[in-house]
Design a protein around this motif. Structure first.
Motif, mmCIF file in Angstrom:
data_model
loop_
_atom_site.group_PDB
_atom_site.id
_atom_site.type_symbol
_atom_site.label_atom_id
_atom_site.label_comp_id
_atom_site.label_asym_id
_atom_site.label_seq_id
_atom_site.Cartn_x
_atom_site.Cartn_y
_atom_site.Cartn_z
ATOM 1 N N SER A 199 21.657 48.857 73.910
ATOM 2 C CA SER A 199 20.967 49.560 74.994
ATOM 3 C C SER A 199 19.575 50.018 74.593
ATOM 4 O O SER A 199 18.759 50.338 75.457
ATOM 5 N N ARG A 200 19.289 50.050 73.302
ATOM 6 C CA ARG A 200 17.982 50.505 72.818
ATOM 7 C C ARG A 200 17.194 49.415 72.103
ATOM 8 O O ARG A 200 16.233 49.690 71.394
ATOM 9 N N GLY A 201 17.617 48.186 72.270
ATOM 10 C CA GLY A 201 16.872 47.072 71.696
ATOM 11 C C GLY A 201 16.999 46.951 70.193
ATOM 12 O O GLY A 201 16.113 46.384 69.529
ATOM 13 N N ILE A 202 18.083 47.456 69.620
ATOM 14 C CA ILE A 202 18.306 47.406 68.180
ATOM 15 C C ILE A 202 19.231 46.233 67.851
ATOM 16 O O ILE A 202 20.293 46.080 68.465
ATOM 17 N N ASN A 203 18.826 45.396 66.904
ATOM 18 C CA ASN A 203 19.705 44.335 66.428
ATOM 19 C C ASN A 203 20.737 44.945 65.492
ATOM 20 O O ASN A 203 20.387 45.676 64.565
ATOM 21 N N VAL A 204 22.010 44.656 65.697
ATOM 22 C CA VAL A 204 23.051 45.244 64.863
ATOM 23 C C VAL A 204 24.133 44.213 64.587
ATOM 24 O O VAL A 204 24.445 43.376 65.436
ATOM 25 N N PHE A 205 24.690 44.255 63.389
ATOM 26 C CA PHE A 205 25.879 43.461 63.113
ATOM 27 C C PHE A 205 26.706 44.179 62.058
ATOM 28 O O PHE A 205 26.199 45.012 61.305
ATOM 29 N N MET A 206 27.976 43.870 62.023
ATOM 30 C CA MET A 206 28.902 44.502 61.090
ATOM 31 C C MET A 206 29.308 43.488 60.040
ATOM 32 O O MET A 206 29.528 42.310 60.344
ATOM 33 N N ALA A 207 29.431 43.944 58.792
ATOM 34 C CA ALA A 207 29.839 43.066 57.709
ATOM 35 C C ALA A 207 30.826 43.796 56.813
ATOM 36 O O ALA A 207 30.610 44.961 56.450
ATOM 37 N N ALA A 208 31.899 43.130 56.454
ATOM 38 C CA ALA A 208 32.800 43.676 55.442
ATOM 39 C C ALA A 208 32.157 43.490 54.079
ATOM 40 O O ALA A 208 31.393 42.545 53.855
ATOM 41 N N LEU A 263 9.094 60.113 60.879
ATOM 42 C CA LEU A 263 7.944 61.018 60.921
ATOM 43 C C LEU A 263 6.954 60.754 59.791
ATOM 44 O O LEU A 263 5.747 60.878 59.975
ATOM 45 N N GLU A 264 7.462 60.384 58.619
ATOM 46 C CA GLU A 264 6.596 60.202 57.456
ATOM 47 C C GLU A 264 5.936 58.838 57.407
ATOM 48 O O GLU A 264 5.016 58.627 56.603
ATOM 49 N N ALA A 265 6.366 57.908 58.236
ATOM 50 C CA ALA A 265 5.812 56.551 58.196
ATOM 51 C C ALA A 265 4.352 56.549 58.638
ATOM 52 O O ALA A 265 4.027 57.016 59.729
ATOM 53 N N ARG A 266 3.477 56.041 57.796
ATOM 54 C CA ARG A 266 2.066 55.922 58.162
ATOM 55 C C ARG A 266 1.867 54.803 59.181
ATOM 56 O O ARG A 266 1.021 54.892 60.056
ATOM 57 N N ARG A 267 2.642 53.726 59.012
ATOM 58 C CA ARG A 267 2.571 52.596 59.946
ATOM 59 C C ARG A 267 3.998 52.139 60.232
ATOM 60 O O ARG A 267 4.855 52.190 59.362
ATOM 61 N N THR A 268 4.235 51.703 61.452
ATOM 62 C CA THR A 268 5.557 51.194 61.799
ATOM 63 C C THR A 268 5.591 49.691 61.586
ATOM 64 O O THR A 268 4.601 49.058 61.294
ATOM 65 N N ARG A 276 9.509 55.993 67.456
ATOM 66 C CA ARG A 276 8.303 55.930 66.625
ATOM 67 C C ARG A 276 7.638 54.567 66.711
ATOM 68 O O ARG A 276 6.467 54.419 66.360
ATOM 69 N N GLY A 277 8.364 53.559 67.186
ATOM 70 C CA GLY A 277 7.784 52.234 67.358
ATOM 71 C C GLY A 277 8.292 51.184 66.397
ATOM 72 O O GLY A 277 7.747 50.070 66.349
ATOM 73 N N PHE A 278 9.331 51.492 65.639
ATOM 74 C CA PHE A 278 9.903 50.505 64.719
ATOM 75 C C PHE A 278 10.700 49.450 65.480
ATOM 76 O O PHE A 278 11.290 49.733 66.518
ATOM 77 N N GLN A 279 10.708 48.238 64.960
ATOM 78 C CA GLN A 279 11.659 47.225 65.403
ATOM 79 C C GLN A 279 12.868 47.351 64.475
ATOM 80 O O GLN A 279 12.782 47.046 63.287
ATOM 81 N N VAL A 280 13.995 47.826 64.999
ATOM 82 C CA VAL A 280 15.106 48.268 64.155
ATOM 83 C C VAL A 280 16.195 47.196 64.079
ATOM 84 O O VAL A 280 16.615 46.633 65.086
#
Length: 306
Positions: A280-289, A187-192, A217-221
């Protein structure tokens, strides 16, 4: 602690955080945007109108069509990069500590962005709202508050040293609301632009609402789940007293070999559900120890993000 080695810094300079969407910022940087300006990247033509700069007339097109057209170029714009760093008490767990590893990843991602003249905003949660118990803690909290404020808007490679120093001032303590922190940031982001979320994603209230707020909000996450070796593959079993690091709640359990195997499966299932939700939402994710070699992880993942 030393966040990044000189050798790793040199290698990180070769990378750039690439966004699927073009930058919309009004500040100049090194990103292609939809704005029409005066860069070397040709974009389009438009009809000449009185008052236009003659230097941008396309004389070759005039020779063919006997009409005046102006050459338009894509202007370079900066890409806002927002890093959400989980500094809750649970991130202080593990050997190496999850929070120390997360700070290193934040420093590396921020450095890549700064080398590309992108604007970096590092948001740390939870807020430091509890009154310090003594003068020493009050001074420490004051330093951290100043560091957090300075990390909200950083730009330029020359800012890297101060950026690292401020990250070193951060600590992991208190309980946090993951979803509230990400919703507020959205919400506080002026630009994504690009959002990088560094957390163990172990908030009892879940992670779905917060990540969805960033996407909406339009971020690439990009999400990085950081877990300790002890969380992924615990070796301790028997009669145990478990203490929640954030709430202080205690529970006595008998943790035999069978339950140990069930626990490991539960952790894998939890990580898999996070991956499926993000996918499912276009988010790049990975797990790291938290004991993963930093250079190996970063260089591999930055290539995938690019």
């Amino acid at each position: 602690m030393s966040l990044l080695t000189p050798e790793l810094l040199r290698r990180l300079e070769q990378f750039q955080l690439l966004a699927a969407r073009r930058a919309k910022s009004s500040a100049r940087g090194e990103r292609r945007s939809k704005a029409r300006g005066q860069s070397v990247e040709f974009a389009d033509h438009r009809n000449y109108v009185s008052g236009d700069d003659f230097r941008y007339l396309d004389w070759n097109l005039y020779a063919r069509l006997d009409r005046l057209f102006l050459k338009l170029y894509e202007e370079e714009r900066e890409l806002p990069v927002t890093i959400f760093l989980d500094a809750s008490e649970s991130m202080a767990f593990g050997e190496p500590r999850k929070f120390d590893f997360a700070r290193q990843v934040a420093a590396a991602v921020g450095y890549v962005a700064l080398c590309g003249f992108d604007r970096v905003n590092l948001r740390v949660f939870p807020d430091l709202s509890v009154e310090p118990a003594d003068d020493a803690e009050r001074r420490s909290q004051s330093r951290e508050l100043a560091a957090r404020g300075a990390l909200r808007a950083v730009r330029g490679r020359k800012s890297a040293l101060t950026f690292f120093q401020n990250i070193n001032q951060l600590t992991a303590k208190r309980a946090a609301s993951f979803n509230d922190a990400l919703r507020r940031g959205a919400l506080e982001a002026r630009r994504t632009g690009v959002a990088v979320v560094l957390s163990d994603f172990l908030d009892p209230s879940g992670y779905e609402a917060g990540l969805s707020a960033l996407v909406g909000r339009g971020f690439q996450v990009n999400a990085v789940q950081i877990l300790s070796p002890e969380e992924l593959n615990p070796a301790t079993y028997g009669d145990l007293r478990l203490i929640d690091s954030e709430t202080g709640a205690q529970q006595e359990v008998t943790f035999g070999r069978y339950r140990l195997n069930a626990y490991r499966k539960a952790v894998l299932n939890y990580c898999q559900r996070l991956r499926e939700y993000c996918s499912s939402r276009g988010i790049n994710v990975f797990m790291a120890a938290s004991d993963t070699p930093l250079e190996e992880l970063l260089l591999k993942q930055l290539r995938e993000w690019g």
